[in-house]
Design an enzyme around this catalytic site. Structure first.
Site, PDB file in Angstrom:
ATOM      1  N   ARG A 191       9.501  27.062  64.756  1.00 45.49           N
ATOM      2  CA  ARG A 191      10.092  27.722  65.925  1.00 45.49           C
ATOM      3  C   ARG A 191       9.295  27.521  67.201  1.00 45.49           C
ATOM      4  O   ARG A 191       9.844  27.149  68.236  1.00 45.49           O
ATOM      5  CB  ARG A 191      10.192  29.229  65.693  1.00 45.49           C
ATOM      6  CG  ARG A 191      11.502  29.701  65.148  1.00 45.49           C
ATOM      7  CD  ARG A 191      11.283  30.969  64.378  1.00 45.49           C
ATOM      8  NE  ARG A 191      10.367  30.697  63.284  1.00 45.49           N
ATOM      9  CZ  ARG A 191      10.742  30.126  62.147  1.00 45.49           C
ATOM     10  NH1 ARG A 191      11.998  29.852  61.943  1.00 45.49           N
ATOM     11  NH2 ARG A 191       9.875  29.849  61.193  1.00 45.49           N
ATOM     12  N   THR A 192       7.998  27.809  67.150  1.00 48.37           N
ATOM     13  CA  THR A 192       7.229  27.826  68.394  1.00 48.37           C
ATOM     14  C   THR A 192       7.235  26.437  69.040  1.00 48.37           C
ATOM     15  O   THR A 192       7.563  26.275  70.214  1.00 48.37           O
ATOM     16  CB  THR A 192       5.791  28.324  68.140  1.00 48.37           C
ATOM     17  OG1 THR A 192       5.889  29.600  67.507  1.00 48.37           O
ATOM     18  CG2 THR A 192       5.012  28.461  69.430  1.00 48.37           C
TER      19      THR A 192
ATOM     20  N   LYS B  23     -10.968  12.462  63.475  1.00 47.46           N
ATOM     21  CA  LYS B  23     -12.178  11.643  63.676  1.00 47.46           C
ATOM     22  C   LYS B  23     -13.355  12.499  64.101  1.00 47.46           C
ATOM     23  O   LYS B  23     -14.429  11.999  64.385  1.00 47.46           O
ATOM     24  CB  LYS B  23     -11.913  10.610  64.773  1.00 47.46           C
ATOM     25  CG  LYS B  23     -10.795   9.650  64.482  1.00 47.46           C
ATOM     26  CD  LYS B  23     -10.675   8.688  65.663  1.00 47.46           C
ATOM     27  CE  LYS B  23      -9.415   7.855  65.557  1.00 47.46           C
ATOM     28  NZ  LYS B  23      -9.128   7.188  66.837  1.00 47.46           N
TER      29      LYS B  23
ATOM     30  N   ARG C  59      -1.668  25.695  69.213  1.00 48.99           N
ATOM     31  CA  ARG C  59      -1.712  26.547  68.010  1.00 48.99           C
ATOM     32  C   ARG C  59      -2.908  26.106  67.178  1.00 48.99           C
ATOM     33  O   ARG C  59      -3.138  24.900  66.992  1.00 48.99           O
ATOM     34  CB  ARG C  59      -0.428  26.420  67.200  1.00 48.99           C
ATOM     35  CG  ARG C  59      -0.547  27.110  65.851  1.00 48.99           C
ATOM     36  CD  ARG C  59       0.766  27.247  65.153  1.00 48.99           C
ATOM     37  NE  ARG C  59       1.602  28.256  65.785  1.00 48.99           N
ATOM     38  CZ  ARG C  59       2.718  28.739  65.254  1.00 48.99           C
ATOM     39  NH1 ARG C  59       3.138  28.300  64.081  1.00 48.99           N
ATOM     40  NH2 ARG C  59       3.427  29.656  65.881  1.00 48.99           N
TER      41      ARG C  59
ATOM     42  N   HIS D 188      -0.220  36.026  69.537  1.00 48.60           N
ATOM     43  CA  HIS D 188       0.878  35.066  69.680  1.00 48.60           C
ATOM     44  C   HIS D 188       1.768  35.606  70.814  1.00 48.60           C
ATOM     45  O   HIS D 188       2.853  36.144  70.576  1.00 48.60           O
ATOM     46  CB  HIS D 188       1.635  34.985  68.352  1.00 48.60           C
ATOM     47  CG  HIS D 188       2.599  33.839  68.238  1.00 48.60           C
ATOM     48  ND1 HIS D 188       3.014  33.092  69.328  1.00 48.60           N
ATOM     49  CD2 HIS D 188       3.241  33.325  67.162  1.00 48.60           C
ATOM     50  CE1 HIS D 188       3.871  32.169  68.913  1.00 48.60           C
ATOM     51  NE2 HIS D 188       4.024  32.286  67.599  1.00 48.60           N
TER      52      HIS D 188
HETATM   53  C1  NCD Z   1       4.717  33.341  63.359  1.00 43.75           C
HETATM   54  C2  NCD Z   1       3.334  32.778  63.506  1.00 43.75           C
HETATM   55  O1  NCD Z   1       3.130  31.576  63.507  1.00 43.75           O
HETATM   56  O2  NCD Z   1       2.420  33.587  63.659  1.00 43.75           O
HETATM   57  N1  NCD Z   1       5.696  32.332  63.410  1.00 43.75           N
HETATM   58  C3  NCD Z   1       6.324  32.125  64.598  1.00 43.75           C
HETATM   59  O3  NCD Z   1       5.762  31.577  65.492  1.00 43.75           O
HETATM   60  N2  NCD Z   1       7.544  32.631  64.739  1.00 43.75           N
HETATM   61  C4  NCD Z   1       4.903  34.246  62.219  1.00 43.75           C
HETATM   62  C5  NCD Z   1       4.464  33.783  60.867  1.00 43.75           C
HETATM   63  O4  NCD Z   1       4.037  32.652  60.681  1.00 43.75           O
HETATM   64  O5  NCD Z   1       4.550  34.600  59.970  1.00 43.75           O
END
Ligand code: NCD
Length: 494
Positions: free
Chosen positions: A69-70, A98, A119, A147
């Protein structure tokens, strides 16, 4: 790095607290405008057409952890704005394999794109990245820290359903310790004066520093109802606007009568239920005990009759698939809002339309905090073993940086890691030590730190214990107390 007021600089969104409430509302206004202009007829949550406002802009997505999703909603958002995307989605195929550090990658990418989303599995990685980036860094999830853009989507969903956030009641279930989405979400809910009901899985309660911030900084009063087994703790509006919840954690059951009555009233109607999965990648032990499972049966109770159910997704087995057809299920709509909300954030960070985020040093109340800043090999280290400053490789480009804060709850001075925002825990038997380099002497406890002032801070080094100071040949000095008391000192009234 300077602690003086800085000239306007690049805005980063690492924590939800980097955005003010007004800015969050402006982002939502912009997202609604995109939905109106480019939304699909008959599906008011879905962007179906593109604009051409970002044709000369590039978004870089730098992902060291899995994502659907993100990353894809950010890339879709940038494409819908008419911009371009460049992606590094697999650390095995990037220079990380590397041995390139995050800081070096970020410095390079700053010259390839106009903003980036990161991320990373380590708490605080996004803040470290922001220190090295000349373009806006958006935190797409760093360890179990935060997040913030998921929270923007979550809040936007609440707002689309309910219009106002104040006095809403939101229950949150699952892995409250490991879920970064929950940490950003509860800060935002508290700031918008919503009521929060926590339903943690066994041993997965909110981290102590998140709980303390909810009560101290975001002014929520904590309490519990003994006869309501499914909800472990409540955070509600205090009677007085600045009344603190002084109930220490083990005594949560001592909720006073007035608070209990207020909670009983609020508990009758839950407006939203936010379900999360067990964050198995953040735990050594893979067993989960009594993990709350949400299904139509659980939601039969009268207080859930109008509850909209949210989930940041992915779900595993904590939210029954059969619930998808229930009119209260809104999680796929919530995921769809990821596109308009992220379009709005991108366009405001880049100043693509009339609305833009002001460039100013720091975000929400951040610039007021005193910062202690020393090289990584000198003095106290962050106690969080998943902090980016504990990564052997990355720590070379991080520093020992802590906010120096006065805690109203414990009447003490505390240190909060600038990267992962964990509060350092001081043992009664081993207080932290503050040494003055120019004098070669040290004193016990942090109390007098606040009276030092930012200009002189560089002359002071904090140690986790006396042995570390002695090892460097420093000698102990008694220091006059400037009011308050440190955690290591007992109050005479006790
Ligand atoms: C979440 C995350 O990555 O923290 N996912 C997301 O971005 N919707 C939630 C999860 O992984 O449980």
């Amino acid at each position: 790095m300077s602690q003086k007021p800085e000239t306007p600089k690049t805005r980063h969104v690492v924590s939800i607290n980097d955005l003010t409430n007004t800015e969050i509302m402006s982002i939502f206004g912009e997202a609604e405008a995109y939905l109106k202009e480019l939304g699909e007829h008959g599906a008011a949550y879905r962007i179906a057409r593109s604009a051409n406002v970002a044709s000369s802009c590039i978004l870089a997505t730098l992902f060291y952890e899995p994502s659907t999703r993100t990353r894809l909603s950010f890339e879709s958002a940038m494409a819908r704005l008419g911009g371009s995307n460049i992606t590094s989605a697999d650390p095995r195929t990037s220079s990380a394999a590397k041995g390139e550090t995050l800081a070096d990658s970020v410095r390079v990418i700053s010259n390839y794109a106009d903003l980036m989303v990161i991320r990373h599995p380590r708490d605080g990685a996004a803040r470290l990245a922001a220190e090295y980036s000349s373009i806006p860094v958006i935190n797409g999830g760093d360890g179990s820290h935060e997040h913030p853009t998921q929270t923007l989507c979550d809040l936007f969903t609440l707002k689309q359903k309910n219009k106002k956030l104040k006095d809403l009641t939101i229950a949150i279930s699952g892995d409250l310790k490991g879920s970064r989405t929950i940490h950003s979400f509860v800060y935002a809910l508290a700031r918008f004066e919503a009521n929060i009901a926590l339903m943690p899985a066994e041993g997965m309660e909110l981290p102590a520093h998140v709980d303390a911030r909810l009560r101290e900084e975001f002014n929520r009063q904590r309490g519990q109802l003994d006869d309501d087994a499914s909800i472990d703790a409540w955070y509600i509006a205090p009677d007085e606007p600045h009344q603190l919840s002084l109930i220490p954690k083990p005594d949560l059951r001592d909720t006073d009568l007035r608070t209990r009555e207020k909670i009983e009233k609020i508990a009758q109607l839950i407006h939203f239920m936010y379900v999360t999965r067990f964050q198995k990648e953040r735990w050594d032990e893979q067993k989960k005990h009594n993990y709350p499972k949400i299904d139509a049966k659980f939601l039969e109770a009268p207080r859930y009759s109008k509850t909209s159910v949210l989930h940041p997704l992915p779900r595993v087995d904590e939210l029954d698939l059969s619930f998808d057809t229930d009119r209260r299920a809104v999680y796929f709509q919530q995921a769809a809002y990821g596109v308009p909300v992220r379009m709005a954030l991108i366009s405001m960070l880049l100043g693509l339309r009339k609305q833009s985020l002001q460039k100013f040093p720091g975000g929400f109340e951040r610039s007021e905090n005193l910062i202690y800043d020393q090289p990584i090999n000198l003095g106290i280290r962050c106690q969080n073993r998943n902090c980016i400053t504990d990564d052997e490789h990355e720590k070379q480009q991080a520093r020992n940086k802590f906010y120096v804060l006065s805690s109203k709850l414990t009447d003490s001075v505390k240190l909060r890691c600038v990267y992962c925002e964990t509060d350092m825990v001081e043992q009664e038997s081993q207080p932290f030590i503050v040494a003055q380099k120019s004098k070669g002497s040290y004193s016990r406890g942090l109390t007098h730190l606040l009276s030092i002032g930012p200009e002189k801070m560089k002359d002071f080094v904090i140690f986790g214990g006396e042995a570390d100071a002695k090892r460097l040949g420093l000698h102990c000095k008694e220091v006059p107390q400037y009011g308050g008391r440190s955690r290591g000192q007992k109050s005479s009234s006790h």
